[in-house]
Design an enzyme around this catalytic site. Structure first.
Site, PDB file in Angstrom:
ATOM      1  N   PHE A  37     -50.078  19.174 -30.641  1.00  0.00           N
ATOM      2  CA  PHE A  37     -51.133  18.172 -30.778  1.00  0.00           C
ATOM      3  C   PHE A  37     -50.893  17.312 -32.005  1.00  0.00           C
ATOM      4  CE2 PHE A  37     -53.112  21.457 -28.271  1.00  0.00           C
ATOM      5  CZ  PHE A  37     -53.975  20.783 -27.411  1.00  0.00           C
ATOM      6  N   ASP A  38     -51.043  16.004 -31.849  1.00  0.00           N
ATOM      7  CA  ASP A  38     -51.162  15.153 -33.012  1.00  0.00           C
ATOM      8  C   ASP A  38     -52.544  15.442 -33.600  1.00  0.00           C
ATOM      9  OD1 ASP A  38     -50.552  12.851 -34.740  1.00  0.00           O
ATOM     10  OD2 ASP A  38     -52.204  11.912 -33.671  1.00  0.00           O
ATOM     11  N   LYS A  39     -52.690  15.361 -34.911  1.00  0.00           N
ATOM     12  CA  LYS A  39     -53.983  15.721 -35.527  1.00  0.00           C
ATOM     13  C   LYS A  39     -55.034  14.631 -35.333  1.00  0.00           C
ATOM     14  CE  LYS A  39     -54.632  15.393 -40.034  1.00  0.00           C
ATOM     15  NZ  LYS A  39     -55.770  14.454 -40.198  1.00  0.00           N
ATOM     16  N   LYS A 220     -41.541  14.055 -35.802  1.00  0.00           N
ATOM     17  CA  LYS A 220     -42.292  14.729 -34.735  1.00  0.00           C
ATOM     18  C   LYS A 220     -41.368  15.007 -33.544  1.00  0.00           C
ATOM     19  CE  LYS A 220     -46.819  12.754 -35.882  1.00  0.00           C
ATOM     20  NZ  LYS A 220     -47.931  11.905 -35.460  1.00  0.00           N
TER      21      LYS A 220
END
Length: 286
Positions: A37-39, A220
């Protein structure tokens, strides 16, 4: 029987607000081992608020906010929008900004009132060889320990001030992670460009298995490739412009449709038409 069941499942997903862009993505979703997940805007609300303004030298608060908002008004980033919202609340009139440039994972730069202005994180200054004064760094660290993101405002040769922004964890994030584990997901990972202090705070609240902080968009991608090599099929969940490369790299890219940017939605294999995190375990079950 295969086309009928695939079409039926895609229709079921659509009725429930999950858009699969093809049968192959539906089938791959069933094989996932890791969810990354991206935050910002995914595990958190993505509506951060400016909570603190610290001015340095003879700059006053309104002047700092007015100049920062003038530059950030050209950016799509959630942190930028929080600064512009705060300036609007104070009824500040923003001067024009020119030569705007966004530096992914670091910040923004441009010219405001004839001065070149930089607003960004520590990395922006490290990469440009501009040392942050120890007393300024110490104040920033103290704010970060509270779980807030700090941006430095700089117009050479002076640091103008610090802007502290706080984002909150989505109420359903913990429940969603528990549901993912029940579907057989082995590892839940959080990826963020934010600093490790803020990331650690959100990771602890959410209950993820691991987190990676201070990441640029290309970092990422590297982390996702390592997760694929170690665990197997990986999904990436994101909503921003900076998430597009990682959405493309993952075995399944999942975009948050409600708050997502066009490029993230375009790149993803699966789109959540609302920002309901519970649709992720639902998609894996389906």
């Amino acid at each position: 029987s295969t086309p009928a069941s695939i079409l039926s499942a895609i229709a079921n997903g659509a009725r429930n607000g999950v858009l699969f862009k093809g049968g192959v993505h539906l089938e791959k979703t069933a094989t996932l081992k890791v969810l990354a997940f991206d935050k910002t805007g995914t595990l958190t609300h993505g509506m951060p608020e400016l909570t603190q303004l610290i001015t340095l030298g003879d700059v006053d608060e309104d002047d700092l906010l007015r100049r920062a908002a003038a530059l950030e008004s050209r950016s799509e980033h959630p942190l930028a929008k929080s600064i512009v919202r705060s300036a609007t609340k104070r009824d500040l009139s923003l001067p024009p900004s020119t030569k705007f440039r966004a530096v992914p994972g670091q910040g923004v730069e441009g010219i405001v009132e004839g001065e070149t202005l930089w607003i960004g994180n520590e990395r922006l200054f490290e990469e440009r060889g501009v040392p942050i004064p120890p007393d300024v760094l110490a104040r920033a660290r103290a704010i970060e320990d509270e779980g807030k993101t700090v941006m430095y405002a700089y117009a050479a040769p002076d640091f103008l001030g610090l802007l502290a922004v706080a984002d909150t964890l989505r109420e359903d994030a913990v429940e969603m992670i528990t549901a993912l584990k029940a579907t057989g997901i082995e590892r839940v990972v959080m990826l963020t460009g934010d600093n490790p202090r803020v990331a650690a705070k959100i990771a602890e609240l959410a209950g993820v298995d691991e987190f990676h902080a201070n990441l640029l968009p290309q970092d990422k991608v590297t982390v996702l490739q390592k997760l694929q090599n170690k665990y197997g099929p990986v999904a990436m969940v994101g909503d921003g412009v900076n998430d597009a490369p990682s959405l493309a790299t993952a075995d399944i890219g999942i975009a948050m449709g409600g708050a997502g940017t066009d490029v993230a939605i375009e790149t993803a294999d699966v789109v959540l038409m609302s920002d309901d995190l519970q649709k992720i375990p639902f998609s894996i079950d389906l």
